[in-house]
Design a protein around this motif. Structure first.
Motif, PDB file in Angstrom:
ATOM      1  N   PHE A  35       0.866  -1.175   0.000  1.00  0.00           N
ATOM      2  CA  PHE A  35       0.000   0.000   0.000  1.00  0.00           C
ATOM      3  C   PHE A  35       0.910   1.234   0.000  1.00  0.00           C
ATOM      4  O   PHE A  35       1.441   1.612   1.045  1.00  0.00           O
ATOM      5  N   PRO A  36       1.127   1.854  -1.177  1.00  0.00           N
ATOM      6  CA  PRO A  36       2.008   3.016  -1.254  1.00  0.00           C
ATOM      7  C   PRO A  36       1.294   4.286  -0.780  1.00  0.00           C
ATOM      8  O   PRO A  36       0.175   4.566  -1.219  1.00  0.00           O
ATOM      9  N   VAL A  37       1.947   5.042   0.082  1.00  0.00           N
ATOM     10  CA  VAL A  37       1.390   6.292   0.600  1.00  0.00           C
ATOM     11  C   VAL A  37       2.318   7.427   0.167  1.00  0.00           C
ATOM     12  O   VAL A  37       3.515   7.414   0.473  1.00  0.00           O
ATOM     13  N   LEU A  38       1.760   8.399  -0.547  1.00  0.00           N
ATOM     14  CA  LEU A  38       2.545   9.555  -0.980  1.00  0.00           C
ATOM     15  C   LEU A  38       2.731  10.525   0.181  1.00  0.00           C
ATOM     16  O   LEU A  38       2.086  10.402   1.229  1.00  0.00           O
ATOM     17  N   SER A  39       3.584  11.508   0.006  1.00  0.00           N
ATOM     18  CA  SER A  39       3.873  12.466   1.082  1.00  0.00           C
ATOM     19  C   SER A  39       2.632  13.217   1.536  1.00  0.00           C
ATOM     20  O   SER A  39       2.515  13.585   2.707  1.00  0.00           O
ATOM     21  N   ASP A  40       1.676  13.450   0.635  1.00  0.00           N
ATOM     22  CA  ASP A  40       0.449  14.172   1.007  1.00  0.00           C
ATOM     23  C   ASP A  40      -0.636  13.257   1.582  1.00  0.00           C
ATOM     24  O   ASP A  40      -1.749  13.690   1.832  1.00  0.00           O
ATOM     25  N   GLY A  41      -0.319  11.961   1.779  1.00  0.00           N
ATOM     26  CA  GLY A  41      -1.281  11.017   2.351  1.00  0.00           C
ATOM     27  C   GLY A  41      -2.095  10.255   1.333  1.00  0.00           C
ATOM     28  O   GLY A  41      -2.836   9.337   1.687  1.00  0.00           O
TER      29      GLY A  41
END
Length: 196
Positions: free
Chosen positions: A57-63
């Motif tokens: 589950f990839p989470v970017l810096s902005d959520g």
């Protein structure tokens, strides 16, 4: 410092050392052995073995969480997290890094092993689920010939709602997502786990 090897849980019904491989397949191998029964007779037992898999589950810096909309030959289109099979002797963390990069073009600053599951008792197979945090794009997707993958950015609440969709494939995580939908404490815990 190199990553430590990811521990592999043992199956609750392991293949015994004296089992014989009777079939070698592309994905599945078949093992058989003679098992003594309670009345003194013996029967042939059988179990499949396959490569372990990962779900990320990839989470970017902005959520934002990156899911995928996928098509594969012989299957209905489905929604999933990036996922894939381990290569021979490949550590699950290395598999997660490779599959994330291939399917999304992203790399992560941090990987958290969320859970390990042996999905089927009659198959020697472990599925490792990782949460990859602070992901950033470094290249284009590099897909297998049997994959069509479109990235589907969602927020945490959309992830929970999508887990109820019949097309959602990351089944090893559905129980936790459902619990978060009905229990506010579990919602807060899970959201914190997915937060940067």
């Amino acid at each position: 410092m190199p990553d430590m090897p990811t521990p592999r849980p043992q199956s609750k019904q392991p293949i015994p050392d004296h089992a014989k491989k009777v079939f070698t397949g592309v994905i599945f191998d078949v093992y058989q052995w003679e098992q003594k029964m309670y009345d003194g007779t013996t029967k042939t037992f059988e179990k499949l073995k396959r490569p372990d898999t990962v779900v990320i589950f990839p989470v970017l810096s902005d959520g934002t969480i990156l899911l995928t909309e996928q098509e594969q030959p012989g299957r209905e289109p489905f929604i999933d997290a990036p996922s894939g099979r381990a290569d021979e002797n490949e550590d699950p963390l290395e598999t997660a890094k490779r599959e994330l990069l291939e399917e999304t073009g992203y790399v992560a600053d941090e990987y958290t092993l969320w859970k390990t599951v042996c999905p089927v008792s009659k198959i020697d197979w472990v599925c490792y689920t990782f949460i990859a945090k602070r992901c950033k794009k470094v290249q284009d997707q590099h897909l297998d010939s049997g994959e069509k993958i479109t990235l589907k950015p969602v927020n945490f609440d959309e992830l929970l709602r999508l887990s109820r969709d019949s097309r959602f494939r990351a089944q090893e995580s559905v129980k936790e997502f459902m619990e978060a939908l009905i229990d506010q404490n579990k919602y807060k815990e899970l959201k914190a786990l997915f937060s940067n």
